[in-house]
Each structure stands twice: as structure tokens, then as C-alpha cells.
Motif scaffolding. Structure first.
Motif, mmCIF file in Angstrom:
data_model
loop_
_atom_site.group_PDB
_atom_site.id
_atom_site.type_symbol
_atom_site.label_atom_id
_atom_site.label_comp_id
_atom_site.label_asym_id
_atom_site.label_seq_id
_atom_site.Cartn_x
_atom_site.Cartn_y
_atom_site.Cartn_z
ATOM 1 N N GLN A 1 48.509 -16.513 -0.576
ATOM 2 C CA GLN A 1 48.406 -17.675 -0.150
ATOM 3 C C GLN A 1 47.625 -18.070 1.138
ATOM 4 N N GLY B 1 44.663 -24.025 5.339
ATOM 5 C CA GLY B 1 44.137 -23.656 4.370
ATOM 6 C C GLY B 1 43.166 -22.787 4.249
ATOM 7 N N LYS C 1 54.136 -22.785 5.394
ATOM 8 C CA LYS C 1 53.532 -23.892 4.258
ATOM 9 C C LYS C 1 52.063 -23.492 4.270
ATOM 10 N N PRO C 2 51.273 -23.294 3.074
ATOM 11 C CA PRO C 2 50.118 -23.428 3.159
ATOM 12 C C PRO C 2 49.263 -24.652 3.183
ATOM 13 N N GLY C 3 48.208 -24.724 3.737
ATOM 14 C CA GLY C 3 47.279 -26.045 3.772
ATOM 15 C C GLY C 3 46.653 -25.916 2.630
ATOM 16 N N PRO C 4 45.998 -27.087 2.276
ATOM 17 C CA PRO C 4 45.184 -27.293 1.127
ATOM 18 C C PRO C 4 43.819 -26.467 1.242
ATOM 19 N N PRO D 1 48.305 -28.101 -1.546
ATOM 20 C CA PRO D 1 48.650 -26.701 -0.945
ATOM 21 C C PRO D 1 49.453 -25.938 -2.252
ATOM 22 N N GLU E 1 54.448 -32.835 -2.053
ATOM 23 C CA GLU E 1 53.066 -33.076 -1.551
ATOM 24 C C GLU E 1 52.315 -34.315 -2.453
#
Length: 191
Positions: free
Chosen positions: A69, A74, A103-106, A113, A137
Motif C-alpha cells: 500500500q 498516497g 489508511k492509504p492516501g489516493p 485509496p 470513500e
């Protein structure tokens, strides 16, 4: 040297013991696992929990899962962010898995994401690749991969947010076969 043609070794399914030493609690070496189920870095701390179900709907007790990820901004190339973790099922009494991450960013553009997940388990000749999208999201409908999926199959890639007293958790179950089968991708599409 012989003129006889070389024969390939036949494919083998993954056996029941392949996770030994590869997942955090199945380490028999005494050195500890090199890769754990935790990713630390910039971003909102989250926990992802779930189960892997076989074609009969029974939770699998010896699957190995890997995630890849971006960080909370992101970025896949952040120097202090490994972006890779591994967990197994069967380490908890209910055969669930757990990842502690951010939590990943876009990644940019219209991408929502997501986390790439790779599933290894007995009886499979090749691993299976999927994505985890987050149900909360708003960017999901515009994501170039998610939006191309049939509408009735998209739900199989959505992790549901669960608020707890101490952390934000997401529930994500994987169904290998059957009516609720998770969408799987070729590796080129998944990452």
C-alpha cells in the motif's frame, strides 16, 4: 550431455505447512518473523480484520495474506514507509487475520485509496490478487479500476468501517469461490 528433451517439474499445490516461519505467530526459528502484520508511518492508524472463506463458506485456517500500500499521503516511494505486511489466518481462535496499518492516501488522478492484497493458501497453484477499497470513500465511483467492475461485484472489494473505543477498524472478508466470490485481478491490474 544427453539429447533427450528436458522435462519440466510438475506444478504442485501449496501444502499445509508453507506458512511456517512466514507469518508472525507461526515462526519456529526463534528469530522472529522478518515481516510482521504491522505497517507504521504517516497517516490515520487503522486495523483491517477479516476472514478467508473457502468455496464451502468455511473459514480457512492456514491462508497467508500480504498487503502492499501507499502511505497516508498516497506515496509508494516514501523512504521511511515500508508499505508491506504479512499476516496469516488461523492465528486467532476464529481463524481471522489482522493488519495494523495506516489508511492509504489516493495515488493521484481519480484513484480512490486502496490496498493491494495477495492471497496464498493450500490447494492453489498460483496466488490470488485483490484490492481493498474503503466503503466510506467518496472517490470510489470515479476510480478507474473500481468503476469498470460490474456494479453487483464492487461490494466484494469494500472494507466496512467499524468504530471501536480505541481505534478505527475495517472489516474485509475474502470469499475464494461461490456467490459472494471476491473480485480477483491479474497482478498487472491489481497494483
Amino acid at each position: 550431455m544427453s539429447n533427450e528433451p528436458c522435462l519440466l517439474t510438475p506444478s504442485q499445490t501449496v501444502g499445509p505447512y508453507f506458512t511456517l516461519g512466514l507469518t508472525p505467530t507461526r515462526d519456529e526459528t526463534g528469530f522472529g518473523p522478518l515481516i510482521t502484520n504491522e505497517i507504521r508511518g504517516d497517516g490515520e492508524p487503522i486495523t483491517i480484520r477479516g476472514k478467508v472463506f473457502d468455496g464451502a463458506g468455511v473459514p480457512v485456517n492456514d491462508a497467508m495474506l500480504e498487503i502492499v500500500q501507499a502511505d497516508g499521503n498516497g506515496r509508494l516511494d516514501a523512504p521511511e514507509f515500508p508499505g508491506f505486511a504479512r499476516a496469516g489466518t488461523g492465528e486467532a481462535a476464529d481463524n481471522s487475520y489482522t493488519f495494523k496499518t495506516v489508511k492509504p492516501g489516493p495515488l493521484g488522478g481519480d484513484q480512490a485509496p486502496y490496498i493491494c492484497m495477495i492471497v496464498f493458501m493450500r490447494g492453489m497453484l498460483l496466488h490470488a490478487c485483490t484490492r481493498i477499497y474503503f466503503a466510506d470513500e467518496s472517490a470510489n465511483p470515479n476510480d478507474p479500476v473500481f468503476s469498470r467492475l460490474p456494479a453487483d461485484r464492487r461490494e466484494t472489494l469494500l472494507a466496512r468501517r467499524v468504530e471501536t473505543a480505541d481505534a478505527v477498524s475495517y472489516e474485509f472478508d475474502i470469499h475464494m469461490q461461490g456467490e459472494r466470490e471476491t473480485v480477483f485481478f491479474s497482478l498487472a491490474d491489481a497494483i
